[in-house]
Design a protein around this motif. Structure first.
Motif, short mmCIF file in Angstrom:
data_model
loop_
_atom_site.label_atom_id
_atom_site.label_comp_id
_atom_site.label_asym_id
_atom_site.label_seq_id
_atom_site.Cartn_x
_atom_site.Cartn_y
_atom_site.Cartn_z
N THR A 38 -11.08 3.49 0.37
CA THR A 38 -11.20 2.99 -1.00
C THR A 38 -9.84 3.15 -1.69
O THR A 38 -8.92 3.75 -1.12
CB THR A 38 -12.27 3.76 -1.77
OG1 THR A 38 -11.87 5.13 -1.85
CG2 THR A 38 -13.63 3.66 -1.09
N LEU A 39 -9.74 2.65 -2.91
CA LEU A 39 -8.47 2.78 -3.63
C LEU A 39 -8.12 4.24 -3.91
O LEU A 39 -6.96 4.63 -3.84
CB LEU A 39 -8.53 2.00 -4.95
CG LEU A 39 -8.38 0.50 -4.83
CD1 LEU A 39 -8.53 -0.16 -6.19
CD2 LEU A 39 -7.04 0.14 -4.23
N VAL A 40 -9.14 5.05 -4.22
CA VAL A 40 -8.88 6.48 -4.47
C VAL A 40 -8.39 7.17 -3.19
O VAL A 40 -7.46 7.98 -3.23
CB VAL A 40 -10.14 7.16 -5.03
CG1 VAL A 40 -9.94 8.65 -5.17
CG2 VAL A 40 -10.53 6.55 -6.36
N MET A 41 -9.00 6.83 -2.07
CA MET A 41 -8.55 7.41 -0.79
C MET A 41 -7.13 6.96 -0.47
O MET A 41 -6.33 7.75 0.02
CB MET A 41 -9.51 7.02 0.32
CG MET A 41 -10.87 7.68 0.22
SD MET A 41 -12.07 7.02 1.37
CE MET A 41 -11.38 7.49 2.93
N ILE A 85 -1.04 -2.76 -0.05
CA ILE A 85 -1.10 -4.19 0.24
C ILE A 85 -2.38 -4.58 0.99
O ILE A 85 -3.04 -5.54 0.60
CB ILE A 85 0.17 -4.67 0.96
CG1 ILE A 85 1.37 -4.57 0.03
CG2 ILE A 85 0.01 -6.09 1.48
CD1 ILE A 85 1.30 -5.45 -1.20
N PRO A 86 -2.80 -3.85 2.03
CA PRO A 86 -4.07 -4.23 2.69
C PRO A 86 -5.27 -4.14 1.74
O PRO A 86 -6.14 -5.01 1.77
CB PRO A 86 -4.21 -3.23 3.83
CG PRO A 86 -2.83 -2.80 4.13
CD PRO A 86 -2.12 -2.80 2.81
N ALA A 87 -5.30 -3.12 0.89
CA ALA A 87 -6.40 -3.00 -0.06
C ALA A 87 -6.38 -4.16 -1.06
O ALA A 87 -7.44 -4.69 -1.42
CB ALA A 87 -6.32 -1.67 -0.80
N ASN A 97 -13.84 -6.56 -2.69
CA ASN A 97 -14.01 -5.12 -2.55
C ASN A 97 -12.76 -4.55 -1.88
O ASN A 97 -12.39 -5.00 -0.80
CB ASN A 97 -15.26 -4.81 -1.72
CG ASN A 97 -15.63 -3.35 -1.75
OD1 ASN A 97 -14.92 -2.54 -2.32
ND2 ASN A 97 -16.75 -3.04 -1.14
N PRO A 98 -12.08 -3.56 -2.49
CA PRO A 98 -10.84 -3.04 -1.89
C PRO A 98 -11.02 -2.38 -0.54
O PRO A 98 -10.07 -2.31 0.24
CB PRO A 98 -10.33 -2.03 -2.92
CG PRO A 98 -11.18 -2.15 -4.10
CD PRO A 98 -12.37 -2.96 -3.77
N SER A 99 -12.20 -1.88 -0.23
CA SER A 99 -12.39 -1.26 1.07
C SER A 99 -12.81 -2.28 2.12
O SER A 99 -12.84 -1.98 3.31
CB SER A 99 -13.45 -0.15 1.00
OG SER A 99 -14.69 -0.67 0.61
N GLY A 100 -13.13 -3.52 1.72
CA GLY A 100 -13.43 -4.58 2.66
C GLY A 100 -14.83 -4.56 3.21
O GLY A 100 -15.12 -5.24 4.18
N LYS A 101 -15.73 -3.81 2.61
CA LYS A 101 -17.11 -3.76 3.11
C LYS A 101 -17.88 -4.98 2.72
O LYS A 101 -17.69 -5.63 1.79
CB LYS A 101 -17.81 -2.52 2.57
CG LYS A 101 -17.27 -1.25 3.19
CD LYS A 101 -18.04 -0.06 2.68
CE LYS A 101 -17.48 1.21 3.27
NZ LYS A 101 -18.16 2.37 2.79
#
Length: 78
Positions: free
Chosen positions: A16-19, A63-65, A74-78
């Motif tokens: 995630t963005l926080v991670m 960049i991937p997020a 979704n930033p984690s791509g789920k």
């Protein structure tokens, strides 16, 4: 297009963005400590490389997020 998204999803590893922010801060801290070791223990000036390494670190984590956020919503791509 789907294989590109899958490849970016693998690069991001469902963080995630926080991670990503926490991992980026940890890497920046390690780069800072390595720079101090190089400067004061090894007496080597690595300051010319630090901006490039910091930029590469930020690009690797964000960049991937960003691509996944734009492509999937979704930033984690789920």
């Amino acid at each position: 297009m789907r294989s590109i998204i899958e490849h970016v999803r693998q690069i991001n590893a469902e963080r995630t963005l926080v991670m990503n922010l926490c991992a980026c801060l940890c890497v920046v801290l390690m780069l800072g400590l390595a720079n101090l070791v190089c400067r004061y223990v090894l007496h080597t000036d690595m300051s010319f490389l630090m901006p490039w390494m910091l930029a590469a670190t930020a690009l690797y984590f964000f960049i991937p997020a960003l691509v996944l956020w734009i492509a999937t919503g979704n930033p984690s791509g789920k």
